[in-house]
Design a protein around this motif. Structure first.
Motif, PDB file in Angstrom:
ATOM      1  N   VAL A   1      11.445 -35.457  22.075  1.00 50.54           N
ATOM      2  CA  VAL A   1      12.203 -34.717  23.082  1.00 50.54           C
ATOM      3  C   VAL A   1      11.922 -33.228  22.904  1.00 50.54           C
ATOM      4  CG1 VAL A   1      14.474 -34.325  24.082  1.00 50.54           C
ATOM      5  CG2 VAL A   1      13.973 -36.500  22.939  1.00 50.54           C
ATOM      6  N   ILE A   2      11.319 -32.634  23.932  1.00 47.05           N
ATOM      7  CA  ILE A   2      10.959 -31.219  23.856  1.00 47.05           C
ATOM      8  C   ILE A   2      12.226 -30.371  23.967  1.00 47.05           C
ATOM      9  CG2 ILE A   2       9.568 -29.394  24.910  1.00 47.05           C
ATOM     10  CD1 ILE A   2       7.966 -31.689  23.626  1.00 47.05           C
ATOM     11  N   THR A   3      12.344 -29.407  23.067  1.00 43.62           N
ATOM     12  CA  THR A   3      13.544 -28.568  23.035  1.00 43.62           C
ATOM     13  C   THR A   3      13.249 -27.218  23.688  1.00 43.62           C
ATOM     14  OG1 THR A   3      12.837 -27.990  20.799  1.00 43.62           O
ATOM     15  CG2 THR A   3      14.597 -29.601  20.999  1.00 43.62           C
ATOM     16  N   LYS A   4      14.319 -26.606  24.163  1.00 45.26           N
ATOM     17  CA  LYS A   4      14.211 -25.299  24.824  1.00 45.26           C
ATOM     18  C   LYS A   4      13.518 -24.293  23.907  1.00 45.26           C
ATOM     19  CE  LYS A   4      15.773 -22.695  28.367  1.00 45.26           C
ATOM     20  NZ  LYS A   4      15.568 -23.061  29.778  1.00 45.26           N
ATOM     21  N   GLU A   5      14.015 -24.200  22.650  1.00 47.38           N
ATOM     22  CA  GLU A   5      13.373 -23.354  21.648  1.00 47.38           C
ATOM     23  C   GLU A   5      12.518 -24.251  20.775  1.00 47.38           C
ATOM     24  OE1 GLU A   5      13.839 -20.044  21.450  1.00 47.38           O
ATOM     25  OE2 GLU A   5      15.206 -20.144  23.181  1.00 47.38           O
ATOM     26  N   LEU A   6      11.239 -23.931  20.685  1.00 46.34           N
ATOM     27  CA  LEU A   6      10.393 -24.713  19.790  1.00 46.34           C
ATOM     28  C   LEU A   6      10.416 -24.073  18.399  1.00 46.34           C
ATOM     29  CD1 LEU A   6       7.275 -25.572  21.984  1.00 46.34           C
ATOM     30  CD2 LEU A   6       9.131 -27.087  21.282  1.00 46.34           C
ATOM     31  N   PRO A   7      10.478 -24.901  17.350  1.00 47.62           N
ATOM     32  CA  PRO A   7      10.416 -24.310  16.005  1.00 47.62           C
ATOM     33  C   PRO A   7       9.044 -23.689  15.769  1.00 47.62           C
ATOM     34  CG  PRO A   7      10.464 -26.718  15.897  1.00 47.62           C
ATOM     35  CD  PRO A   7      10.615 -26.350  17.324  1.00 47.62           C
ATOM     36  N   GLU A   8       8.933 -22.937  14.666  1.00 47.66           N
ATOM     37  CA  GLU A   8       7.649 -22.263  14.424  1.00 47.66           C
ATOM     38  C   GLU A   8       6.539 -23.283  14.164  1.00 47.66           C
ATOM     39  OE1 GLU A   8       7.380 -20.039  10.749  1.00 47.66           O
ATOM     40  OE2 GLU A   8       9.197 -20.984   9.983  1.00 47.66           O
ATOM     41  N   GLU A   9       5.315 -22.823  14.332  1.00 46.13           N
ATOM     42  CA  GLU A   9       4.167 -23.708  14.381  1.00 46.13           C
ATOM     43  C   GLU A   9       4.063 -24.662  13.187  1.00 46.13           C
ATOM     44  OE1 GLU A   9       0.741 -21.712  16.064  1.00 46.13           O
ATOM     45  OE2 GLU A   9      -0.560 -23.042  14.910  1.00 46.13           O
ATOM     46  N   LYS A  10       4.230 -24.149  11.968  1.00 51.23           N
ATOM     47  CA  LYS A  10       4.020 -24.989  10.793  1.00 51.23           C
ATOM     48  C   LYS A  10       5.078 -26.104  10.702  1.00 51.23           C
ATOM     49  CE  LYS A  10       6.549 -22.050   7.586  1.00 51.23           C
ATOM     50  NZ  LYS A  10       6.617 -21.310   6.338  1.00 51.23           N
ATOM     51  N   ILE A  11       6.226 -25.855  11.321  1.00 49.75           N
ATOM     52  CA  ILE A  11       7.274 -26.880  11.364  1.00 49.75           C
ATOM     53  C   ILE A  11       6.906 -27.908  12.446  1.00 49.75           C
ATOM     54  CG2 ILE A  11       9.721 -27.275  11.903  1.00 49.75           C
ATOM     55  CD1 ILE A  11       9.827 -25.557   9.589  1.00 49.75           C
ATOM     56  N   LEU A  12       6.478 -27.360  13.572  1.00 52.27           N
ATOM     57  CA  LEU A  12       6.195 -28.190  14.745  1.00 52.27           C
ATOM     58  C   LEU A  12       4.959 -29.066  14.529  1.00 52.27           C
ATOM     59  CD1 LEU A  12       7.501 -28.398  17.520  1.00 52.27           C
ATOM     60  CD2 LEU A  12       5.825 -26.755  18.361  1.00 52.27           C
ATOM     61  N   ASP A  13       3.952 -28.486  13.872  1.00 54.19           N
ATOM     62  CA  ASP A  13       2.665 -29.172  13.782  1.00 54.19           C
ATOM     63  C   ASP A  13       2.718 -30.451  12.953  1.00 54.19           C
ATOM     64  OD1 ASP A  13       1.605 -27.352  15.442  1.00 54.19           O
ATOM     65  OD2 ASP A  13       0.320 -26.360  13.974  1.00 54.19           O
ATOM     66  N   ARG A  14       3.778 -30.610  12.174  1.00 53.45           N
ATOM     67  CA  ARG A  14       3.905 -31.867  11.421  1.00 53.45           C
ATOM     68  C   ARG A  14       3.910 -33.061  12.354  1.00 53.45           C
ATOM     69  NH1 ARG A  14       9.050 -30.308   7.848  1.00 53.45           N
ATOM     70  NH2 ARG A  14       9.809 -29.942   9.959  1.00 53.45           N
ATOM     71  N   TRP A  15       4.350 -32.843  13.594  1.00 56.39           N
ATOM     72  CA  TRP A  15       4.399 -33.954  14.547  1.00 56.39           C
ATOM     73  C   TRP A  15       3.029 -34.555  14.802  1.00 56.39           C
ATOM     74  CZ3 TRP A  15       8.555 -36.493  15.043  1.00 56.39           C
ATOM     75  CH2 TRP A  15       9.802 -35.863  15.038  1.00 56.39           C
ATOM     76  N   PHE A  16       1.960 -33.770  14.567  1.00 59.01           N
ATOM     77  CA  PHE A  16       0.626 -34.316  14.853  1.00 59.01           C
ATOM     78  C   PHE A  16       0.217 -35.394  13.850  1.00 59.01           C
ATOM     79  CE2 PHE A  16       0.606 -30.126  16.941  1.00 59.01           C
ATOM     80  CZ  PHE A  16       0.571 -30.614  18.240  1.00 59.01           C
ATOM     81  N   GLY A  17       0.996 -35.552  12.773  1.00 55.80           N
ATOM     82  CA  GLY A  17       0.767 -36.661  11.841  1.00 55.80           C
ATOM     83  C   GLY A  17       1.653 -37.861  12.134  1.00 55.80           C
ATOM     84  N   GLU A  18       2.479 -37.769  13.192  1.00 57.41           N
ATOM     85  CA  GLU A  18       3.440 -38.840  13.475  1.00 57.41           C
ATOM     86  C   GLU A  18       3.011 -39.638  14.710  1.00 57.41           C
ATOM     87  OE1 GLU A  18       5.418 -39.236  11.207  1.00 57.41           O
ATOM     88  OE2 GLU A  18       5.666 -37.281  10.256  1.00 57.41           O
ATOM     89  N   PRO A  19       3.426 -40.907  14.776  1.00 62.90           N
ATOM     90  CA  PRO A  19       3.033 -41.761  15.903  1.00 62.90           C
ATOM     91  C   PRO A  19       3.849 -41.442  17.161  1.00 62.90           C
ATOM     92  CG  PRO A  19       4.434 -42.989  14.400  1.00 62.90           C
ATOM     93  CD  PRO A  19       4.255 -41.631  13.789  1.00 62.90           C
ATOM     94  N   ILE A  20       3.429 -40.422  17.876  1.00 64.75           N
ATOM     95  CA  ILE A  20       4.157 -40.015  19.076  1.00 64.75           C
ATOM     96  C   ILE A  20       3.675 -40.855  20.251  1.00 64.75           C
ATOM     97  CG2 ILE A  20       4.591 -38.097  20.669  1.00 64.75           C
ATOM     98  CD1 ILE A  20       4.607 -36.314  18.254  1.00 64.75           C
ATOM     99  N   MET A  21       4.555 -41.667  20.778  1.00 65.97           N
ATOM    100  CA  MET A  21       4.184 -42.564  21.863  1.00 65.97           C
ATOM    101  C   MET A  21       4.580 -41.995  23.209  1.00 65.97           C
ATOM    102  SD  MET A  21       5.083 -46.236  20.168  1.00 65.97           S
ATOM    103  CE  MET A  21       4.057 -46.923  18.850  1.00 65.97           C
TER     104      MET A  21
END
Lengths: 591, 591
Positions: free
Chosen positions: B174-194
């Motif tokens: 779920v995309i949030t209005k404020e995105l956390p900083e890049e190094k926090i956010l980029d962890r998602w690229f290791g997760e199975p986002i469907m």
């Protein structure tokens, strides 16, 4: 060895020596001094610094020096204490890596009783890798002792977390001059300590000039005796005196209590929990249960008190009577209360029924007692019970399906009648026990099932917590349960699962308990339950252990699921993962 | 779906709706608006707060409302968003526990494409337990999407660490209005986002009044497109416009590079590494290799430069010539250098030899080239090589035994001759990739072996590090190696093993590289190597990841052992345990 009639196991005391010119003579001398074994270097000291030196001589003595059985029984082979395969210098690392392998190979070839490895450094990945290769191949009977000073638990922890579980691997605990504080030291009671190494310099001299240990050391070593560890001392001139002193300490260690004595052969042995509902118990199992006079006396007292409190009570039904001990207790209670009672002894096991019928014409001749062969869930009696007595308790309280059985026996009880027991509560606490965990993983090969185990070589600094509660007769017929607990961690340690216990209220203040804090004196019918996890969890100081357990019911079976999480700084540092989903590995059949 | 010729996969965009009065009509409407699927509540809102309400009505619509294939393909079933089986109130917990089970059961019955679960709380043991029961039983084709806000990675991490690995489980981010900083956010690229869920309130209006996303959101979502995730938007009045905008973003995402396009079918697919020394390669494998013109041009340039630098060089031996591409490169290099060279093309694979002989009378007609059917280790030629050319590189550099093969081919090279390549170095870095790990555990079921995988759905914020180095001709014949690395962890994350790469110096500055930082442009012959670990390791901020790898040689085989440790505050918090001791699971045969 030192046989001591007060203790049902023997103390083995050995002596460490330098590389002996003649090992046969040295061993004979040690035996004459009553030592049980020698710990000797595996290679000549000439090679200890420079194992790669080129010479005509072999690097150690020949295996002809001793006959095989003496290598096997009386010799511990000590690896070169200088080996450091984790050296930061690549050349040294390679040198010591080869030397470690060569020494272990040689020790395996000789067939020494134990291979003694020196203390690795804290960052010991290469030491761990070499050891792990040997553990993976397996040893026939030999043990590997890693020497670890008592204040260096972190090194042992790092090593054992890296190598695979093996029953061959243990600690040779080196006692230090200063012992760390108790909560640091006591973690060792969860570790597989195979040997206690007491160096000469730890000893003081008493007024008579004899070697003695400081009080604190005495207490710690006496506790270690209980792990059946052998003792190693240095080859000082007063070695015989020191040995005598160690034997004195052994002889004067705190006595075992009745439960410990009874259970000694079961210490840390994993057993599959009984399923009396699905399988009929065997004669030997009944035999063992019936030895526990304490339990039957508690039942007798409970029935007696209930009769005294309720003067109309007359009908007592014992459901799951087995070979009759509780029915006998009921008869005694009736006599004592001078009440004209009627006892029904019911069991579904046709083999137990044979014994019960025999009792009718022997011990129970002339008593007002009737034997019923039936499942309590199906029996339709002509009269109902004032007191329904049952003993369907497993080590975790409800794991022999007491709730489900008593639910189906509700129809046997009169309005205003009671159940003995009237309440059962299970308890748990986290457990650190490398030994029980290793057994679950390597011997049983199944980590997703609870075991009955007389937890002995374990450590748990927490108070046990109430888990699942059941009251009888039950106000509801929902026997699913969930409990979750948090245990704060002050001192870093590694946990291997949790221990399960129970407390069962028979009548008013008459209670059966296997809970460590309230254990019924001398009662030995139940050992604790051990719920393992797939991998141990290291818990740093300031972390919190969260244990969640579910009792699940469905499709004719009951099972537990559990998970252990370690939280720190508001984050889930480590989860054991959920164990036994859908009862896939362990379940209890309702029929 | 949105087909876009620039990208070889399709974008699926769906719409979330309230409980529709007529789902058939609602779906038709969505299809007319070009949506691919609907996400609808599984139960009527009347029951969302009080699922246990007693009524005559069923708790939801009938499954007759849609034909099966529409449930299967076009409907995501959204669980009651209020469910909280981790409520601290036992009654609520029980209520939501039942409701969660009922909704999943119903979704399974309908056969909806995906079951959408709401975000659990951080302490979500019971949510995890219920989900884990379903995952353990397995789903036929359905996926489970757990809705997780982009700034709540910790919740997802807790959940996935508790439940067993499953390819059915993924994130609806779920995309949030404020995105956390890049190094926090980029962890998602290791997760199975469907699925990427973009709520209406995230959108701004541009000058023309059309809905658009802030730049930062655009960039993040375009990166998520590369994970082939579907997109979900709310059912706003401007839904069609929003869909149009999403398609626009998709169309204008950064293009795939050549390697990405080539490898799209292999993204995150695990392959067993080739063993060309033990098994002869097949025609199809050669076919794929030979497509990589970049590699052969690099070889041609290297041979050309070597010829230019050494005017006496004349004899070129290609060992492991396969179907001849490098021999052809050598011939081209000779022509270009105007040198009268002699080429030997050697291979041990009799099937490749057939092709090589054919080339002699076709492409190579009139060239000074000789075909040799032999193992390079056994061939005794009459003359020796000035340049020995080989291409025995595996994804981790030395894993196709280049060092051992070239050791045995040393006798083929003249004094003063050279080897192309003259140096190979493997590289590694830790990898966070739930998808690759889950595949290793659930599909391949073997965690103790490395895989070749086009790592795509992964995250690694570290610079890759040099691992093992080999030089040719080798100054020594010891090819055992050991390397150990430390990677500091700034932002908490979970790692699942490490990625392996290599860099091979062909001649002077002409280098082949699969190392992310220095990858040879457009070269697609090698995918990375993925070394999994048995269990993921959560690494808190301030911790250090220690990776140790060994290349072990012995008894006719070569293998790797590896361990990943996580250290914090000077203590070993977690060890993966040593993997693959004695090459028990994975080894490479020398013969």
């Amino acid at each position: 060895m030192f046989p001591c009639p007060e203790f049902p196991w023997q103390l083995y005391v050995g002596k460490e020596t330098n590389y002996p010119a003649n090992i046969q003579q040295e061993l004979q001398k040690a035996v004459n001094e009553s030592f049980d074994f020698l710990r000797v270097p595996l290679s000549h000291p000439r090679y200890s610094q420079h194992p790669d030196i080129k010479r005509n001589n072999a690097f150690t003595r020949s295996d002809f020096c001793l006959p095989s059985d003496q290598w096997n029984n009386c010799i511990q082979g000590k690896c070169n204490p200088n080996i450091n395969p984790d050296s930061s210098c690549p050349k040294l690392r390679e040198k010591w890596e080869k030397e470690m392998g060569r020494q272990i190979d040689w020790a395996v070839h000789l067939g020494v009783n134990a291979i003694v490895l020196p203390t690795p450094q804290l960052h010991c990945t290469n030491f761990a890798r070499i050891l792990n290769q040997y553990l993976e191949k397996g040893f026939y009977y030999q043990k590997v002792h890693v020497e670890i000073p008592a204040d260096k638990w972190e090194i042992w922890n790092a090593l054992r977390c890296m190598v695979g579980p093996s029953t061959a691997l243990g600690v040779s605990l080196v006692i230090t001059k200063e012992l760390p504080e108790e909560k640091i030291l006591d973690r060792w009671f969860g570790e597989p300590i195979m040997n206690v190494h007491i160096p000469r310099h730890i000893f003081l001299k008493n007024k008579q000039g004899f070697p003695v240990l400081p009080k604190e050391h005495q207490v710690f070593i006496q506790k270690l005796f209980k792990l059946k560890a052998s003792v190693l001392i240095g080859s000082a001139r007063d070695a015989e005196q020191i040995r005598g002193y160690i034997c004195y300490l052994f002889k004067n260690q705190p006595r075992l209590n009745k439960i410990q004595s009874f259970s000694i052969d079961y210490w840390d042995n994993l057993q599959i929990p009984l399923q009396p509902l699905m399988h009929n118990l065997e004669s030997m199992t009944y035999d063992i249960f019936e030895k526990d006079t304490v339990k039957y006396l508690l039942y007798e007292n409970a029935i007696y008190s209930a009769l005294k409190d309720n003067e109309n009570y007359r009908i007592i039904m014992v459901v799951g009577a087995g070979r009759g001990p509780i029915a006998s207790a009921a008869l005694r209670a009736g006599r004592k209360a001078q009440r004209n009672i009627k006892v029904y002894a019911l069991d579904k096991n046709p083999n137990a029924i044979v014994t019960l019928y025999n009792l009718l014409s022997t011990d129970w001749a002339g008593e007002n007692i009737e034997v019923i062969e039936s499942d309590m869930r199906e029996w339709k009696p002509e009269e109902k019970a004032d007191i329904l007595v049952s003993e369907l308790l497993g080590s975790f309280g409800d794991n022999e399906l007491e709730p489900e059985c008593l639910e189906c026996a509700k129809h046997l009880v009169k309005e205003g009648g009671i159940s003995i027991p009237c309440e059962s509560i299970s308890y748990l606490s986290p457990v650190s026990s490398q030994k029980n965990w290793t057994n679950a993983i390597t011997v049983e090969k199944v980590p997703e099932t609870p075991y009955v185990s007389m937890l002995h070589n374990f450590y748990s600094p927490w108070t046990t917590q109430k888990c699942f509660q059941f009251n009888y007769p039950s106000p509801s017929s929902n026997y699913s349960r969930f409990s979750s607990f948090k245990f704060p961690v002050a001192t870093p340690l590694t946990i291997h699962g949790f221990g399960g216990y129970f407390e069962s209220k028979l009548y008013k203040d008459i209670t059966l308990s296997t809970v460590p804090e309230t254990h019924s004196k001398d009662m030995c019918s139940w050992f604790p339950m051990y719920f393992p996890i797939k991998e141990p969890i290291f818990c740093p100081g300031g972390s919190e252990i969260e244990i969640s357990v579910w009792r699940c019911c469905g499709s004719g079976k009951v099972w537990y699921e559990w998970v252990i999480n370690m939280w720190k700084d508001g984050m889930l540092y480590k989860s054991s993962g959920l164990h036994n989903p859908n009862g896939k590995t362990y379940w209890i059949g309702v029929r």
